[in-house]
Design an enzyme around this catalytic site. Structure first.
Site, short mmCIF file in Angstrom:
data_model
loop_
_atom_site.label_atom_id
_atom_site.label_comp_id
_atom_site.label_asym_id
_atom_site.label_seq_id
_atom_site.Cartn_x
_atom_site.Cartn_y
_atom_site.Cartn_z
N PRO A 13 17.25 7.43 -18.69
CA PRO A 13 17.58 8.31 -16.79
C PRO A 13 16.38 6.86 -16.64
CG PRO A 13 16.50 9.26 -18.47
CD PRO A 13 16.85 8.18 -19.49
N ASN A 14 17.07 6.13 -15.30
CA ASN A 14 16.12 4.74 -14.42
C ASN A 14 16.39 3.59 -15.11
OD1 ASN A 14 15.51 7.03 -12.48
ND2 ASN A 14 14.55 7.97 -14.23
N ARG A 21 11.05 -1.97 -8.86
CA ARG A 21 9.97 -1.08 -9.00
C ARG A 21 8.86 -1.48 -9.86
NH1 ARG A 21 10.09 4.35 -8.61
NH2 ARG A 21 8.07 4.34 -7.66
N TYR A 26 6.50 -2.83 -16.00
CA TYR A 26 8.12 -3.10 -16.40
C TYR A 26 8.37 -4.21 -16.31
CZ TYR A 26 8.19 2.53 -16.69
OH TYR A 26 7.66 3.88 -16.48
N ASN A 78 16.43 3.46 -26.46
CA ASN A 78 15.27 4.07 -25.26
C ASN A 78 15.39 4.51 -24.02
OD1 ASN A 78 13.68 3.49 -23.37
ND2 ASN A 78 13.49 1.69 -22.61
N ALA A 81 12.64 8.29 -19.82
CA ALA A 81 11.93 9.94 -19.72
C ALA A 81 12.32 10.94 -20.95
CB ALA A 81 11.95 10.52 -18.65
N HIS A 84 11.02 11.94 -24.13
CA HIS A 84 9.52 12.83 -23.99
C HIS A 84 10.07 14.21 -24.09
CE1 HIS A 84 7.19 8.75 -23.70
NE2 HIS A 84 8.15 9.00 -22.40
N ASP A 91 17.89 16.08 -32.25
CA ASP A 91 19.24 16.35 -32.38
C ASP A 91 19.59 16.00 -33.26
OD1 ASP A 91 18.02 18.78 -33.22
OD2 ASP A 91 18.69 20.37 -31.95
N GLU A 103 13.89 3.29 -32.20
CA GLU A 103 13.50 4.02 -30.70
C GLU A 103 12.60 2.65 -30.31
OE1 GLU A 103 10.43 7.24 -31.46
OE2 GLU A 103 10.07 6.85 -28.89
N HIS A 105 10.56 1.01 -26.55
CA HIS A 105 9.91 0.60 -25.45
C HIS A 105 9.30 -0.35 -24.40
CE1 HIS A 105 10.57 5.59 -25.75
NE2 HIS A 105 10.09 5.33 -26.84
N SER A 107 7.09 -0.69 -22.34
CA SER A 107 5.78 -0.55 -22.45
C SER A 107 4.82 0.34 -23.45
CB SER A 107 5.95 0.87 -20.79
OG SER A 107 5.90 2.21 -21.35
N ARG A 112 -0.26 4.98 -21.79
CA ARG A 112 0.23 5.63 -20.19
C ARG A 112 -0.45 7.42 -20.23
NH1 ARG A 112 5.39 3.78 -18.57
NH2 ARG A 112 4.77 4.47 -16.59
N ARG A 116 3.04 10.94 -21.90
CA ARG A 116 4.21 9.88 -22.31
C ARG A 116 3.93 9.78 -24.25
NH1 ARG A 116 7.05 8.08 -18.17
NH2 ARG A 116 5.48 7.75 -16.55
O1 CA2 Z 1 8.56 2.31 -21.38
C1 CA2 Z 1 9.49 2.39 -21.61
O2 CA2 Z 1 10.10 2.09 -22.01
C2 CA2 Z 1 9.96 3.93 -21.24
O3 CA2 Z 1 11.25 3.99 -21.84
C3 CA2 Z 1 10.87 3.50 -19.91
C4 CA2 Z 1 10.64 5.23 -18.96
C5 CA2 Z 1 9.37 5.94 -19.23
O4 CA2 Z 1 9.69 7.20 -18.47
C6 CA2 Z 1 8.78 6.26 -20.08
O5 CA2 Z 1 7.90 7.34 -20.22
C7 CA2 Z 1 8.56 5.03 -21.16
C8 CA2 Z 1 10.60 4.49 -17.81
C9 CA2 Z 1 12.45 3.62 -17.38
C10 CA2 Z 1 12.58 3.34 -16.09
O6 CA2 Z 1 11.66 3.71 -14.94
C11 CA2 Z 1 11.19 2.63 -13.93
C12 CA2 Z 1 10.64 2.42 -12.94
C13 CA2 Z 1 10.54 2.66 -12.11
C14 CA2 Z 1 11.41 1.16 -11.45
C15 CA2 Z 1 12.37 0.87 -12.32
C16 CA2 Z 1 12.73 1.78 -13.59
#
Ligand code: CA2
Length: 148
Positions: A13-14, A21, A26, A78, A81, A84, A91, A103, A105, A107, A112, A116
């Site tokens: 997700p995201n 952003r 990132y 990856n 979120a 976590h 599974d 796996e 990431h 970051s 952090r 996380r």
């Molecule tokens: O560091 C990573 O790759 C994460 O998997 C990224 C996730 C975060 O929830 C994990 O803790 C670490 C977040 C994905 C993307 O989030 C964004 C935030 C702002 C702008 C674009 C993407």
């Protein structure tokens, strides 16, 4: 159909919003840039890359099942979120046999927020690469290429 080994690169997700952003965490790389990097890196090693992203936990789970059924050469994940929170992804990865699971990431999650620091995926992954931005994916594909 190609007879080259295929790897799955799965994004949670995201991650489709990357580059829009929080560049201080990132970077400015977009998911399309990461896909191009993965395709290129896989090709260098004579492999193909099945790249996907979903904001839906069940779709990520199904992509892992499909990689198992299709006997792919490895998985780079990856889970965003869901790393976590997701017992379902834990599974699904626990069902993987005879292929490396890396796996990744962008970051360094250990630098952090506390929430996380724990990953449901690490205990069922072959290895974990984090903190190198998009390079984490490149390193993971190299690790799979070395492993097969
Ligand atoms: O560091 C990573 O790759 C994460 O998997 C990224 C996730 C975060 O929830 C994990 O803790 C670490 C977040 C994905 C993307 O989030 C964004 C935030 C702002 C702008 C674009 C993407």
């Amino acid at each position: 159909m190609s007879d080259q080994p295929e790897i799955l690169v799965v994004n949670g997700p995201n991650l489709n919003r990357l580059g829009m952003r929080e560049p201080e965490i990132y970077g400015t790389t977009t998911l399309a840039d990461i896909e191009a990097l993965c395709q290129n890196e896989a090709q260098k090693h004579g492999m193909t890359c099945r790249f996907m992203q979903s904001n839906i936990e069940g779709e990520l789970t199904t992509a892992i099942h499909q990689a198992i059924d299709d006997k792919l050469a490895g998985i780079v994940i990856n889970a965003g979120a869901y790393t976590h929170t997701s017992v379902a992804l834990h599974d699904a990865l626990a069902m993987v046999e005879n292929m490396p699971v890396i796996e990744v990431h962008l970051s360094n999650i250990h630098q952090r927020e506390e929430f996380r620091h724990h990953s449901y995926l690490s205990s069922v992954s072959t290895g974990v690469i984090l903190g190198f931005g998009a390079t984490s994916y490149r390193l993971a594909i190299n690790a799979i290429a070395d492993h097969i």
